[in-house]
Design an enzyme around this catalytic site. Structure first.
Site, PDB file in Angstrom:
ATOM      1  N   ARG A 144      -2.900   7.090   1.565  1.00 17.24           N
ATOM      2  CA  ARG A 144      -3.288   8.293   2.313  1.00 17.24           C
ATOM      3  C   ARG A 144      -2.227   8.876   3.231  1.00 17.24           C
ATOM      4  O   ARG A 144      -2.373  10.000   3.697  1.00 17.24           O
ATOM      5  CB  ARG A 144      -4.562   8.009   3.113  1.00 17.24           C
TER       6      ARG A 144
ATOM      7  N   TYR B  11     -15.651 -10.375   0.715  1.00 18.45           N
ATOM      8  CA  TYR B  11     -16.311  -9.077   0.511  1.00 18.45           C
ATOM      9  C   TYR B  11     -17.585  -9.226  -0.322  1.00 18.45           C
ATOM     10  O   TYR B  11     -18.590  -8.569  -0.070  1.00 18.45           O
ATOM     11  CB  TYR B  11     -15.356  -8.088  -0.176  1.00 18.45           C
TER      12      TYR B  11
ATOM     13  N   ASP C 248      -7.323  -1.760  -6.966  1.00 18.03           N
ATOM     14  CA  ASP C 248      -7.802  -2.370  -5.730  1.00 18.03           C
ATOM     15  C   ASP C 248      -8.222  -3.796  -6.033  1.00 18.03           C
ATOM     16  O   ASP C 248      -8.549  -4.127  -7.176  1.00 18.03           O
ATOM     17  CB  ASP C 248      -8.996  -1.594  -5.156  1.00 18.03           C
TER      18      ASP C 248
ATOM     19  N   ARG D 216      -6.326  12.415  -5.037  1.00 19.00           N
ATOM     20  CA  ARG D 216      -7.582  11.711  -4.743  1.00 19.00           C
ATOM     21  C   ARG D 216      -8.792  12.634  -4.920  1.00 19.00           C
ATOM     22  O   ARG D 216      -9.859  12.184  -5.327  1.00 19.00           O
ATOM     23  CB  ARG D 216      -7.487  11.183  -3.315  1.00 19.00           C
TER      24      ARG D 216
ATOM     25  N   ARG E 261       0.829  -1.214   0.000  1.00 18.74           N
ATOM     26  CA  ARG E 261       0.000   0.000   0.000  1.00 18.74           C
ATOM     27  C   ARG E 261       0.867   1.269   0.000  1.00 18.74           C
ATOM     28  O   ARG E 261       0.500   2.272   0.614  1.00 18.74           O
ATOM     29  CB  ARG E 261      -0.944   0.024   1.210  1.00 18.74           C
TER      30      ARG E 261
HETATM   31  O1  CP3 Z   1      -0.068   1.088  -3.213  1.00 17.78           O
HETATM   32  C1  CP3 Z   1      -0.574  -0.037  -3.376  1.00 17.78           C
HETATM   33  O2  CP3 Z   1      -0.266  -1.041  -2.672  1.00 17.78           O
HETATM   34  C2  CP3 Z   1      -1.510  -0.275  -4.544  1.00 17.78           C
HETATM   35  C3  CP3 Z   1      -2.894  -0.113  -4.333  1.00 17.78           C
HETATM   36  C4  CP3 Z   1      -3.747  -1.002  -3.459  1.00 17.78           C
HETATM   37  C5  CP3 Z   1      -4.910  -0.512  -2.834  1.00 17.78           C
HETATM   38  N1  CP3 Z   1      -5.571  -1.553  -2.255  1.00 17.78           N
HETATM   39  C6  CP3 Z   1      -5.345   0.904  -2.853  1.00 17.78           C
HETATM   40  C7  CP3 Z   1      -6.347   1.371  -1.885  1.00 17.78           C
HETATM   41  C8  CP3 Z   1      -3.676  -2.385  -3.189  1.00 17.78           C
HETATM   42  C9  CP3 Z   1      -2.612  -3.391  -3.562  1.00 17.78           C
HETATM   43  C10 CP3 Z   1      -4.845  -2.712  -2.443  1.00 17.78           C
HETATM   44  C11 CP3 Z   1      -5.172  -4.082  -1.996  1.00 17.78           C
HETATM   45  C12 CP3 Z   1      -6.355  -4.319  -1.160  1.00 17.78           C
HETATM   46  N2  CP3 Z   1      -7.557  -3.676  -1.198  1.00 17.78           N
HETATM   47  C13 CP3 Z   1      -6.456  -5.355  -0.200  1.00 17.78           C
HETATM   48  C14 CP3 Z   1      -5.377  -6.380   0.075  1.00 17.78           C
HETATM   49  C15 CP3 Z   1      -4.273  -5.855   0.909  1.00 17.78           C
HETATM   50  C16 CP3 Z   1      -4.613  -5.637   2.355  1.00 17.78           C
HETATM   51  O3  CP3 Z   1      -4.402  -4.514   2.821  1.00 17.78           O
HETATM   52  O4  CP3 Z   1      -5.036  -6.587   3.012  1.00 17.78           O
HETATM   53  C17 CP3 Z   1      -7.722  -5.299   0.370  1.00 17.78           C
HETATM   54  C18 CP3 Z   1      -8.263  -6.202   1.458  1.00 17.78           C
HETATM   55  C19 CP3 Z   1      -8.432  -4.226  -0.269  1.00 17.78           C
HETATM   56  C20 CP3 Z   1      -9.845  -3.804  -0.054  1.00 17.78           C
HETATM   57  C21 CP3 Z   1      -9.933  -2.404   0.415  1.00 17.78           C
HETATM   58  N3  CP3 Z   1      -9.656  -1.291  -0.353  1.00 17.78           N
HETATM   59  C22 CP3 Z   1     -10.305  -1.953   1.697  1.00 17.78           C
HETATM   60  C23 CP3 Z   1     -10.680  -2.867   2.863  1.00 17.78           C
HETATM   61  C24 CP3 Z   1     -10.257  -0.571   1.677  1.00 17.78           C
HETATM   62  C25 CP3 Z   1     -10.686   0.374   2.772  1.00 17.78           C
HETATM   63  C26 CP3 Z   1      -9.793   0.334   3.928  1.00 17.78           C
HETATM   64  C27 CP3 Z   1      -8.570   1.151   3.684  1.00 17.78           C
HETATM   65  O5  CP3 Z   1      -7.455   0.651   3.933  1.00 17.78           O
HETATM   66  O6  CP3 Z   1      -8.758   2.281   3.264  1.00 17.78           O
HETATM   67  C28 CP3 Z   1      -9.802  -0.166   0.392  1.00 17.78           C
HETATM   68  C29 CP3 Z   1      -9.578   1.216  -0.086  1.00 17.78           C
HETATM   69  C30 CP3 Z   1      -8.221   1.541  -0.658  1.00 17.78           C
HETATM   70  N4  CP3 Z   1      -7.514   0.757  -1.516  1.00 17.78           N
HETATM   71  C31 CP3 Z   1      -7.495   2.742  -0.444  1.00 17.78           C
HETATM   72  C32 CP3 Z   1      -6.314   2.646  -1.212  1.00 17.78           C
HETATM   73  C33 CP3 Z   1      -5.236   3.679  -1.351  1.00 17.78           C
HETATM   74  C34 CP3 Z   1      -7.958   3.922   0.396  1.00 17.78           C
HETATM   75  C35 CP3 Z   1      -9.130   4.555  -0.262  1.00 17.78           C
HETATM   76  C36 CP3 Z   1      -9.141   6.071  -0.288  1.00 17.78           C
HETATM   77  O7  CP3 Z   1      -8.173   6.730  -0.701  1.00 17.78           O
HETATM   78  O8  CP3 Z   1     -10.200   6.596   0.086  1.00 17.78           O
END
Ligand code: CP3
Length: 341
Positions: free
Chosen positions: A28, A150, A74, A37, A24
């Protein structure tokens, strides 16, 4: 031989210092991410707008000496591409209209999922052209079980009870759901590799809370089928598996899925990890909260992790995603310590 140290490590070559990327790493904790964003009307639009997705993928590489870029997208773009309603509410995480026994057979029937994901593949192509030759480009998808939790539960949960019960009560529908996820994931990962990804990672973020029979059917089998399906079309495709929480099932996951490298969560004891096959490349596993707190405890743990894996191929990473409250100076300090000692 490759001149990309991180890719070479996935392929089994130990480096003098471990290469590093951060799960990640675009997100943020970076003010420039928060700024970009605001240009998209919602999170999925950010993922589907190559101009913006390329920009946020590159932001961490401008600040830190990282060995890889990861595609900005994502894991939940797959349910979205299959026609399920997916949205991200600020402060709440993802919200989906849960699938039912009746709706599963309709998934992916209305539109070709890869057509829906074309903008993400365009982001991969542009990233390929934008990064330095020594940097590795990482593509990814969620593993079927994690994505299914999910799709069935409609949101994140701590125990995945809805999905675990669904699998027990509606075995046939659950199998059909896993099948469509395996097939779509294979096509999606092959397309990412063809668009220029060097390596792909399978995010199995919810590999915990499963008994060993369920671990075999929900985690090992689908991940193994993805590895096999991708390699049937791209022989030797480099694949990292990250089964978070797999604990006592880790060695079996590595051996039976056929992934090249194994991602370790931060709860995996270093002494246990050292008992894994000596040629198996490992990735991890600093607790993201150590990075938030920083200072001497962080330095000591970084050094302990590096020392533990000094005799095998090792990619330094966190043991789960970086959190928004992480101070940027701590990330700079981490990267510098890993690269320069
Ligand atoms: O930089 C990176 O690694 C690439 C982008 C990336 C995102 N999500 C961007 C994101 C990757 C590889 C993911 C994977 C992801 N997404 C996983 C597996 C990894 C892990 O952390 O377990 C999972 C379970 C998700 C599902 C997901 N997406 C959730 C549960 C959430 C909300 C919780 C949170 O951490 O914000 C997201 C949103 C998300 N995905 C954000 C980002 C940057 C934040 C959203 C925002 O900017 O509002």
């Amino acid at each position: 031989m490759t001149h990309k140290p991180l890719l070479a490590t996935v392929l089994g070559e130990r480096q003098e210092r471990p290469p590093i990327w951060i799960m990640r790493q675009a997100g943020r904790y970076l003010p420039e991410y928060r700024e970009t964003r605001t240009k998209a009307k919602n999170f999925l639009e950010l993922c589907y707008t190559p101009d913006l997705a390329v920009e946020v993928s590159l932001q961490p590489l401008r600040r830190f000496d990282l060995d890889a870029a990861i595609l900005f997208s994502d894991i939940l773009v797959i349910p979205d591409a299959l026609g399920q309603s997916v949205r991200f509410e600020t402060g709440e995480g993802p919200i989906l209209d849960p699938v039912s026994v009746a709706s599963i057979s309709g998934l992916g029937k209305e539109k070709d999922p890869l057509e829906h994901l074309a903008p993400v593949l365009e982001t991969v192509r542009r990233l390929r052209a934008a990064i330095a030759p020594a940097q590795t480009l990482i593509g990814f998808c969620g593993s079927p079980w994690t994505v299914a939790t999910y799709m069935i539960g409609g949101r994140g949960s701590t125990d995945q009870a809805a999905a675990r019960l669904f699998a027990l009560r509606h075995q046939e529908a659950f199998t059909a759901l896993i099948d469509v996820l395996v097939q779509t994931s294979v096509n999606y990962l092959v397309a990412q590799l063809e668009a220029g990804a060097d390596v792909v990672q399978l995010f199995e973020s919810w590999a915990l809370n499963l008994d060993d029979d369920a671990f075999t059917s929900h985690v090992i089998e689908p991940n193994r089928r993805i590895v096999e399906g991708v390699r049937a079309r791209i022989p030797d495709a480099p694949i990292i598996g990250f089964p978070r929480g797999a604990a006592g099932n880790l060695a079996r996951y590595a051996a039976e899925t056929g992934v090249n490298a194994l991602g370790l969560d931060y709860a995996t004891p270093l002494d246990f990890a050292r008992t894994l096959s000596p040629h198996l490349p490992v990735q991890g596993n600093l607790d993201p909260l150590r990075l938030v707190a920083g200072g001497a405890q962080m330095d000591a743990r970084i050094d302990a992790i590096i020392a533990s894996f000094a005799d095998r191929p090792h990619i330094f990473n966190l043991g789960h995603g970086i959190v928004p409250e992480t101070p940027i100076e701590h990330v700079a300090r981490l990267v510098n310590r890993v690269k320069n000692g």
